[in-house]
Write an enzyme that holds these catalytic residues in place. Structure first.
Site, mmCIF file in Angstrom:
data_model
loop_
_atom_site.group_PDB
_atom_site.id
_atom_site.type_symbol
_atom_site.label_atom_id
_atom_site.label_comp_id
_atom_site.label_asym_id
_atom_site.label_seq_id
_atom_site.Cartn_x
_atom_site.Cartn_y
_atom_site.Cartn_z
ATOM 1 N N LEU A 101 1.675 113.010 100.484
ATOM 2 C CA LEU A 101 3.033 112.852 100.641
ATOM 3 C C LEU A 101 3.465 112.115 101.930
ATOM 4 C CD1 LEU A 101 4.855 116.114 99.422
ATOM 5 C CD2 LEU A 101 4.225 114.103 98.042
ATOM 6 N N LYS B 285 -1.222 101.626 104.142
ATOM 7 C CA LYS B 285 -1.212 100.202 103.734
ATOM 8 C C LYS B 285 -0.628 99.135 104.362
ATOM 9 C CE LYS B 285 2.229 100.625 100.145
ATOM 10 N NZ LYS B 285 2.628 100.323 98.942
ATOM 11 N N SER C 205 -8.288 94.997 97.963
ATOM 12 C CA SER C 205 -6.905 94.151 97.989
ATOM 13 C C SER C 205 -7.575 92.886 98.400
ATOM 14 C CB SER C 205 -6.303 94.787 99.362
ATOM 15 O OG SER C 205 -5.492 93.817 99.613
ATOM 16 N N THR D 86 -6.720 91.125 100.422
ATOM 17 C CA THR D 86 -6.538 90.814 101.930
ATOM 18 C C THR D 86 -7.954 90.753 102.350
ATOM 19 O OG1 THR D 86 -5.597 91.667 103.974
ATOM 20 C CG2 THR D 86 -6.574 93.467 102.632
ATOM 21 N N TYR E 4 -5.791 97.147 108.872
ATOM 22 C CA TYR E 4 -5.833 97.757 107.599
ATOM 23 C C TYR E 4 -6.921 96.722 106.519
ATOM 24 C CZ TYR E 4 -4.331 97.382 102.540
ATOM 25 O OH TYR E 4 -3.879 97.478 101.380
ATOM 26 N N LYS F 158 -10.473 98.130 104.442
ATOM 27 C CA LYS F 158 -10.633 97.986 102.794
ATOM 28 C C LYS F 158 -12.036 97.402 102.897
ATOM 29 C CE LYS F 158 -6.921 99.195 100.797
ATOM 30 N NZ LYS F 158 -7.249 100.359 100.288
HETATM 31 P P1 NAD Z 1 1.197 104.109 98.463
HETATM 32 O O1 NAD Z 1 1.362 104.315 99.551
HETATM 33 O O2 NAD Z 1 2.378 104.062 97.602
HETATM 34 O O3 NAD Z 1 0.274 105.139 97.578
HETATM 35 C C1 NAD Z 1 -0.613 105.682 98.459
HETATM 36 C C2 NAD Z 1 -0.634 107.208 98.338
HETATM 37 O O4 NAD Z 1 -1.792 107.799 99.078
HETATM 38 C C3 NAD Z 1 0.739 107.752 99.044
HETATM 39 O O5 NAD Z 1 1.164 108.704 98.009
HETATM 40 C C4 NAD Z 1 0.427 108.610 100.176
HETATM 41 O O6 NAD Z 1 1.226 109.709 100.585
HETATM 42 C C5 NAD Z 1 -0.968 108.918 99.962
HETATM 43 N N1 NAD Z 1 -2.187 109.255 100.891
HETATM 44 C C6 NAD Z 1 -2.323 108.486 101.826
HETATM 45 N N2 NAD Z 1 -3.230 108.987 102.692
HETATM 46 C C7 NAD Z 1 -3.574 109.985 102.266
HETATM 47 C C8 NAD Z 1 -4.540 111.212 102.662
HETATM 48 N N3 NAD Z 1 -5.426 111.180 103.626
HETATM 49 N N4 NAD Z 1 -4.795 112.231 101.786
HETATM 50 C C9 NAD Z 1 -3.830 112.486 100.617
HETATM 51 N N5 NAD Z 1 -3.031 111.572 100.288
HETATM 52 C C10 NAD Z 1 -2.907 110.286 100.917
HETATM 53 O O7 NAD Z 1 0.550 102.781 98.083
HETATM 54 P P2 NAD Z 1 0.296 101.779 96.915
HETATM 55 O O8 NAD Z 1 0.878 100.633 96.899
HETATM 56 O O9 NAD Z 1 0.300 102.645 95.613
HETATM 57 O O10 NAD Z 1 -1.363 101.612 97.018
HETATM 58 C C11 NAD Z 1 -2.437 102.338 96.385
HETATM 59 C C12 NAD Z 1 -3.721 101.766 96.987
HETATM 60 O O11 NAD Z 1 -4.027 100.529 96.782
HETATM 61 C C13 NAD Z 1 -3.897 101.817 98.604
HETATM 62 O O12 NAD Z 1 -5.220 102.067 98.937
HETATM 63 C C14 NAD Z 1 -3.501 100.346 99.001
HETATM 64 O O13 NAD Z 1 -4.222 99.951 100.308
HETATM 65 C C15 NAD Z 1 -4.122 99.639 97.938
HETATM 66 N N6 NAD Z 1 -3.428 98.442 97.941
HETATM 67 C C16 NAD Z 1 -2.024 98.306 97.599
HETATM 68 C C17 NAD Z 1 -1.493 96.994 97.571
HETATM 69 C C18 NAD Z 1 -0.084 97.060 97.450
HETATM 70 O O14 NAD Z 1 0.673 95.875 97.551
HETATM 71 N N7 NAD Z 1 0.801 98.066 97.145
HETATM 72 C C19 NAD Z 1 -2.228 95.739 97.399
HETATM 73 C C20 NAD Z 1 -3.600 95.962 97.411
HETATM 74 C C21 NAD Z 1 -4.413 96.775 97.598
HETATM 75 C C1 UD1 Z 2 0.707 91.819 101.834
HETATM 76 C C2 UD1 Z 2 -0.293 92.165 102.974
HETATM 77 C C3 UD1 Z 2 -1.911 92.124 102.271
HETATM 78 C C4 UD1 Z 2 -2.052 92.765 101.247
HETATM 79 C C5 UD1 Z 2 -0.574 92.453 100.100
HETATM 80 C C6 UD1 Z 2 -0.800 92.923 98.593
HETATM 81 C C7 UD1 Z 2 0.816 91.499 105.092
HETATM 82 C C8 UD1 Z 2 0.852 90.637 105.969
HETATM 83 N N1 UD1 Z 2 -0.062 91.168 104.143
HETATM 84 O O1 UD1 Z 2 0.371 90.378 101.518
HETATM 85 O O2 UD1 Z 2 -2.529 92.692 103.346
HETATM 86 O O3 UD1 Z 2 -3.057 92.759 100.434
HETATM 87 O O4 UD1 Z 2 0.420 92.247 100.575
HETATM 88 O O5 UD1 Z 2 0.372 93.802 98.381
HETATM 89 O O6 UD1 Z 2 1.676 92.374 104.867
HETATM 90 N N2 UD1 Z 2 7.990 87.192 102.967
HETATM 91 C C9 UD1 Z 2 9.350 86.839 103.301
HETATM 92 N N3 UD1 Z 2 10.284 87.734 103.764
HETATM 93 C C10 UD1 Z 2 10.039 89.165 103.597
HETATM 94 C C11 UD1 Z 2 8.700 89.552 103.427
HETATM 95 C C12 UD1 Z 2 7.696 88.803 102.812
HETATM 96 O O7 UD1 Z 2 9.591 85.792 102.968
HETATM 97 O O8 UD1 Z 2 10.856 89.878 104.176
HETATM 98 C C13 UD1 Z 2 7.206 86.446 102.276
HETATM 99 C C14 UD1 Z 2 5.796 86.569 103.152
HETATM 100 O O9 UD1 Z 2 5.579 85.564 104.247
HETATM 101 C C15 UD1 Z 2 4.725 86.081 102.029
HETATM 102 C C16 UD1 Z 2 5.519 86.547 100.673
HETATM 103 O O10 UD1 Z 2 6.654 86.777 100.869
HETATM 104 O O11 UD1 Z 2 4.768 84.634 102.169
HETATM 105 C C17 UD1 Z 2 4.851 87.882 99.966
HETATM 106 O O12 UD1 Z 2 4.772 88.951 101.258
HETATM 107 P P1 UD1 Z 2 4.206 90.285 101.166
HETATM 108 O O13 UD1 Z 2 5.141 91.009 99.862
HETATM 109 O O14 UD1 Z 2 4.312 90.840 102.320
HETATM 110 O O15 UD1 Z 2 2.580 90.076 100.611
HETATM 111 P P2 UD1 Z 2 1.465 89.421 101.582
HETATM 112 O O16 UD1 Z 2 1.998 88.712 102.845
HETATM 113 O O17 UD1 Z 2 0.854 88.343 100.342
#
Ligand code: NAD
Ligand code: UD1
Length: 342
Positions: free
Chosen positions: A33, A91, A131, A133, A155, A159
Site C-alpha cells: 500500500l 516509479k 519500461s 525508459t 528509477y 529497471k
Molecule cells: P503503482 O505505483 O500504481 O503500483 C505499484 C504497486 O506496488 C503499488 O500498489 C505499491 O503499493 C506496490 N509496492 C511498491 N513497492 C512494494 C513492495 N516493496 N512490496 C509490496 N508492494 C509494493 O505503479 P503502476 O503504474 O501500476 O506500475 C506498475 C509497474 O509498472 C511498476 O514496476 C512501474 O515501474 C512499471 N511501469 C509503470 C509505468 C507507468 O507509467 N505507470 C510505465 C512503465 C513501467
Molecule cells: C515518464 C517517465 C518514464 C516512464 C514513463 C512511462 C519521467 C521523466 N519519465 O515518461 O520513466 O517510463 O513515464 O509512464 O517521469 N508533461 C507536461 N506537463 C506535465 C507533465 C508532463 O507537459 O505536467 C509532458 C512531458 O514533458 C512529456 C509528456 O508530457 O513530454 C509525457 O510526460 P509523462 O506522463 O511524465 O511521461 P514521460 O515523460 O514519457
C-alpha cells in the site's frame, strides 16, 4: 493454481487483476500500500464479479512488503502459485533522483526476494514490468526491442538492473520462462470508473495532472516545452490504454505457459501523440476544462518516443485496441467518480 501479482493493488496491477479474474484465473496479490489503497481490493472484486462469482478462494490479498522474505514464503506455502506478474516497485523518476537508495532497496531487493522464493517453490513463470525508459534517448523511431539500452536516472537503472538480473537467472536456469514487458505510456482507466490512476501527492505524469485540472483541483496544466521538433512543437509519446496493457499481460502469461524462455516485448500502440493532441482529445470529452500554459522543457525529457509493436503482435497475438479519445474519456470518468466519492 493461482497467479501471484506483486503490487496488484496499484494502477496497472489492479486492471490486470480484473482481466485475470474475469478470464477465470485465480489471483493472489501482495502489496504494501505504499502507492495504493486497500479500497481497490473491493473494487477489483466488484468489477470482476460482474462476469464471474468471486470467492476468497479466487482472489486473495496479502498486505505486506515483498522484501519480507517470511511473508513471501508464507504466500507461496499457502497458495499454489503457477506464475507471477511482478508490478511492485517505486516509479517516480524525480523522486528516484532524490532518494536513489530507497529506489535501489525497494525495486532490486523486492525482486531478489521474489526470485529466491520462486526458486525455492519451483515456480517457473514470470512477467516483469519494465519500461520504455530503458531505451533512454533512442537513435531513431520507432523503438525496437533490440535497440541499445541505457538509463538516465536511478528509477530507470533499477529497471535495467532487474532486466540484467533476470537474464542471469535465466542463464543459470533455462527452465524459467520470463517475459520482460517494456511499457510505453499507460493512461486511461477502467470503464466502470472504479479503478484508475490516483497517485499520492502532485502527479509527475501528464494524464493524472490533466484529469485534476479538468475536475478543478488544479488551475491549469504546464506544458513542458513547445519548441520540440514535432508537428506542433510539444513532445510526442506512445500512450496506451491501461486495459489494453492489462490484456497484454494475459497474452504474455499464455506464452510463458508454452515454455517460451526469456522474451522482451514492447507494449505500446505504435503511434505517437503530442501533449497538445492529448489535451485537445481530453477537452473534447470534458467540455474544454483543461486550461494550459507553455512552460520550459522538463530536464531529461526526450522529444519523441514511440514503439514498434510488431513482436508483441506476431508472438503474443496482442495489439492495443483503444484510441486516444477513449483513454481520455475513461480517465475523466474515473476522476469525476473519485472526486464525488471523496
Ligand atoms: P503503482 O505505483 O500504481 O503500483 C505499484 C504497486 O506496488 C503499488 O500498489 C505499491 O503499493 C506496490 N509496492 C511498491 N513497492 C512494494 C513492495 N516493496 N512490496 C509490496 N508492494 C509494493 O505503479 P503502476 O503504474 O501500476 O506500475 C506498475 C509497474 O509498472 C511498476 O514496476 C512501474 O515501474 C512499471 N511501469 C509503470 C509505468 C507507468 O507509467 N505507470 C510505465 C512503465 C513501467
Ligand atoms: C515518464 C517517465 C518514464 C516512464 C514513463 C512511462 C519521467 C521523466 N519519465 O515518461 O520513466 O517510463 O513515464 O509512464 O517521469 N508533461 C507536461 N506537463 C506535465 C507533465 C508532463 O507537459 O505536467 C509532458 C512531458 O514533458 C512529456 C509528456 O508530457 O513530454 C509525457 O510526460 P509523462 O506522463 O511524465 O511521461 P514521460 O515523460 O514519457
Amino acid at each position: 493454481m493461482s497467479v501471484l501479482l506483486t503490487g496488484g493493488l496499484g494502477y496497472i496491477g489492479s486492471h490486470t487483476a480484473v482481466e485475470l479474474l474475469q478470464s477465470g484465473e485465480d489471483v493472489v496479490v501482495i502489496d504494501n500500500l505504499s502507492n495504493s489503497n486497500i479500497k481497490t481490493k473491493t473494487n477489483i472484486k466488484k468489477i470482476a464479479s460482474e462476469k464471474r462469482k468471486i470467492s476468497a478462494k479466487n482472489f486473495k490479498v496479502y498486505i505486506g512488503d515483498l522484501r519480507d522474505t517470511n511473508l513471501v514464503e508464507k504466500i507461496f506455502t499457502e497458495n499454489k502459485i503457477d506464475s507471477v506478474i511482478h508490478f511492485a516497485g517505486l516509479k517516480a523518476v524525480g523522486e528516484s533522483v532524490k532518494k536513489p537508495l530507497e529506489y535501489y532497496d525497494n525495486n532490486i531487493n523486492s525482486t531478489l526476494s521474489l526470485l529466491k522464493a520462486m526458486n525455492k517453490f519451483k515456480v517457473k513463470n514470470l512477467v516483469f514490468s519494465s519500461s520504455a525508459t530503458v531505451y533512454g534517448q533512442a537513435k531513431s523511431m520507432p523503438i525496437y526491442e533490440d535497440f541499445e539500452v541505457g538509463a538516465t536516472n536511478p528509477y530507470g537503472r533499477t529497471k535495467l538492473f532487474i532486466e540484467e538480473i533476470l537474464k542471469d537467472a535465466y542463464a543459470a536456469d533455462s527452465t524459467l520462462n520470463i517475459a520482460i514487458l517494456r511499457y510505453f505510456n499507460p493512461i486511461g482507466a477502467h470503464d466502470s470508473g472504479l479503478i484508475g490512476e490516483d497517485p499520492n501527492g502532485i502527479p509527475n505524469n501528464l494524464m493524472p495532472y490533466i484529469s485534476r485540472v479538468a475536475t478543478g483541483r488544479y488551475d491549469h496544466l504546464n506544458i513542458f516545452g513547445n519548441d520540440y521538433n514535432t508537428h506542433d512543437g510539444t513532445a510526442v509519446r506512445d500512450y496506451i490504454h491501461v486495459v489494453d496493457l492489462a490484456k497484454g499481460h494475459l497474452k504474455a502469461l499464455k506464452k510463458l505457459r508454452k515454455n517460451c524462455g526469456l522474451q522482451i516485448y514492447n507494449l505500446g500502440t505504435g503511434v505517437g501523440y503530442s501533449v497538445l493532441d492529448l489535451v485537445n482529445a481530453y477537452n473534447s470529452v470534458c467540455g474544454n476544462k483543461v486550461k494550459y500554459i507553455f512552460a520550459p522543457r522538463r530536464p531529461g525529457d526526450v522529444d519523441i518516443c514511440y514503439a514498434n509493436v510488431d513482436k508483441a503482435k506476431k508472438e503474443l497475438g496482442w495489439t492495443a485496441k483503444r484510441n486516444l479519445k477513449n483513454m481520455c474519456k475513461t480517465s475523466y470518468n474515473f476522476e469525476c467518480k473519485k472526486s464525488k466519492l471523496k
